[in-house]
Design an enzyme around this catalytic site. Structure first.
Site, mmCIF file in Angstrom:
data_model
loop_
_atom_site.group_PDB
_atom_site.id
_atom_site.type_symbol
_atom_site.label_atom_id
_atom_site.label_comp_id
_atom_site.label_asym_id
_atom_site.label_seq_id
_atom_site.Cartn_x
_atom_site.Cartn_y
_atom_site.Cartn_z
ATOM 1 N N LYS A 144 -7.657 13.994 -6.644
ATOM 2 C CA LYS A 144 -6.529 14.235 -7.562
ATOM 3 C C LYS A 144 -6.217 15.716 -7.770
ATOM 4 O O LYS A 144 -5.077 16.088 -7.992
ATOM 5 C CB LYS A 144 -6.767 13.560 -8.907
ATOM 6 C CG LYS A 144 -6.535 12.054 -8.857
ATOM 7 C CD LYS A 144 -6.306 11.490 -10.245
ATOM 8 C CE LYS A 144 -5.932 10.027 -10.192
ATOM 9 N NZ LYS A 144 -7.066 9.153 -9.827
ATOM 10 N N SER B 257 -12.365 8.845 -1.776
ATOM 11 C CA SER B 257 -11.468 9.593 -2.675
ATOM 12 C C SER B 257 -12.171 10.282 -3.838
ATOM 13 O O SER B 257 -11.658 11.271 -4.363
ATOM 14 C CB SER B 257 -10.376 8.663 -3.204
ATOM 15 O OG SER B 257 -10.948 7.515 -3.802
ATOM 16 N N GLU C 92 0.252 11.493 -18.820
ATOM 17 C CA GLU C 92 -0.547 10.427 -19.410
ATOM 18 C C GLU C 92 -1.804 10.271 -18.561
ATOM 19 O O GLU C 92 -1.866 10.768 -17.446
ATOM 20 C CB GLU C 92 0.218 9.102 -19.406
ATOM 21 C CG GLU C 92 0.294 8.403 -18.054
ATOM 22 C CD GLU C 92 1.171 9.117 -17.037
ATOM 23 O OE1 GLU C 92 2.077 9.887 -17.461
ATOM 24 O OE2 GLU C 92 0.942 8.926 -15.830
#
Ligand SMILES: *Cc1c(COP(=O)(O)O)cnc(C)c1O
Length: 399
Positions: free
Chosen positions: A93, A381, A115
């Site tokens: 991310k 990931s 959010e």
């Protein structure tokens, strides 16, 4: 596939029938400004070299590709991992959060708003905000705040303001509404940072572009290690950003099979899953068109996965197109297979995966049975530290 990245998406953000931007006019005007700025900046030498330097010195890129010797022996195929768990802050991310924050800096914005569900996007964005000295405001449902306490603490240590959301189900959907409202109050000095390849144009395109580094590195590293390309590339799909990143480098290599893995959860019959590609139908959610899991009234259905990063009722528009044109196969792994893979990778390789990533590992071990002797490259990931207490308390330790 020729000129793919120049022609996909179209100028107005379409991937085949999917994507686009469905927003009220004043917000659309802000999106248009962001799109224009992104096109200018992404060609600027200064922007590119700053991002390159951040990736190398702050994030620790390139992350390695690793051959899983013991897992491969057991599974019967050669299994490799692209180690995004080793990217700073523990997941892929940060690749798009650093890009979004750098864009915010060039646009002269003072505040990043977003959010978060489980808190992963919030932590990555708070990390990026700290790096650039920007304010950061993360909206989070009260139910998630109670459940994901360590990530709330992390965001606050990093200097972010965590805004509790106390209406409705008090989870992700309400947090999105709340963050959007906060952004609407002040779109001049703040910017809304989306956490995956979803949302209105240009976000699915920008987030994909920022994640392309994963695929570019992995393709080169795999080729250097083996002298060939992988037969299969596997990635989990929530919104679809880590998958978009690794797939992007192999789209033109027709002999490379691409597999997106969605969470089959506990059961399809009870609706406890989030297989958007398999069971969703076209609809508009959060300002863009994609396959959506919908209830009988056409509202987004409540979805479920053991991995909270995967339980989204929509999915990136580019994935919807890549399914429709047949370039990518979408399959799934359920909770049980995922927990087994979580422990198997930990015990055979000494790598504890995030539950999201464990879906990709679980599917790869199933694929290995049908694809003996083929090679499989998995995008790992993220790392599993955030999931340890939950897994042990819920499922216990195996012998
Ligand atoms: C958030 C998250 C995902 C899911 O997001 P995508 O946009 O589908 O990649 C997957 N893995 C990890 C570790 C995450 O934190």
């Amino acid at each position: 596939m020729k000129n793919y990245f120049k022609t996909v998406p179209t100028r107005d953000g379409y991937y085949g029938d999917f994507g686009g931007s469905f927003l009220p006019p004043h917000l659309q005007a802000e999106m248009d400004k962001i799109t224009e700025a992104y096109f200018t900046i992404s060609k600027s030498h200064e922007f590119i070299s700053e991002l390159r330097s951040i990736r190398k010195h702050f994030q620790g890129r390139p992350t390695p590709v690793y051959f899983c010797k013991r897992l491969s022996e057991k599974a019967g195929s050669r299994i490799y991992l692209k180690r995004e768990d080793l990217n700073h802050s523990g997941a892929h991310k940060l690749n798009h959060c650093m890009g979004e924050a750098l864009l915010a800096k060039y646009l002269g914005k003072k505040k990043l708003i977003a959010e978060t569900g489980a808190g992963q996007h919030g932590v990555a964005l708070a990390t990026a905000a700290a790096y650039f000295g920007l304010e950061c405001e993360i909206h989070m449902g009260e139910v998630d705040i109670a459940k994901e306490h360590p990530n709330v603490v992390r965001m606050r240590i990093l200097g972010a303001k965590v805004v509790p959301v106390s209406h409705g189900l008090k989870t992700l959907k309400e947090a999105v509404d709340s963050a959007f409202e906060a952004y609407l109050v002040d779109p001049e000095t703040s910017i809304y940072c989306i956490g995956s390849v979803v949302g209105p144009h240009p976000f699915p395109m920008m987030v994909r572009d920022f994640q392309r580094v994963v695929g570019i590195e992995a393709r080169e590293q795999f080729h250097e290690m083996t002298g060939e390309l992988p037969d299969n590339v596997v990635a989990c799909v929530g919104g679809g950003s880590n998958a978009a990143g690794i797939f992007s480098a192999f789209l033109a290599d027709e002999e490379v099979k691409l597999w997106g893995v969605e969470p089959a959860g506990i059961s399809y019959a009870t609706g406890d899953h989030a297989c958007t590609m398999k069971y969703g139908t076209p609809g508009v959610i959060h300002g863009f068109k994609c396959n959506v899991l919908q209830d009988e009234e056409g509202n987004p259905a409540p979805v479920y996965s053991v991995a909270s990063g995967l339980d989204y009722p929509g999915v990136g528009p580019e994935h919807c197109m890549l399914k429709a044109n047949g370039r990518v196969n979408y399959s799934d792994a359920n909770d049980k297979e995922t927990i087994d893979a979580f422990y198997e990778l930990s015990r055979l390789e000494g790598i504890i995966p995030a539950l999201e990533s464990a879906h990709a590992v679980a599917f790869a071990t199933k694929l290995a049975k049908d694809a003996q002797r083929e090679s499989i490259l998995i995008n790992l990931s993220g790392r599993g530290d955030k999931d340890l207490d939950f897994v042990v308390n819920t499922y216990g330790l195996p012998d």
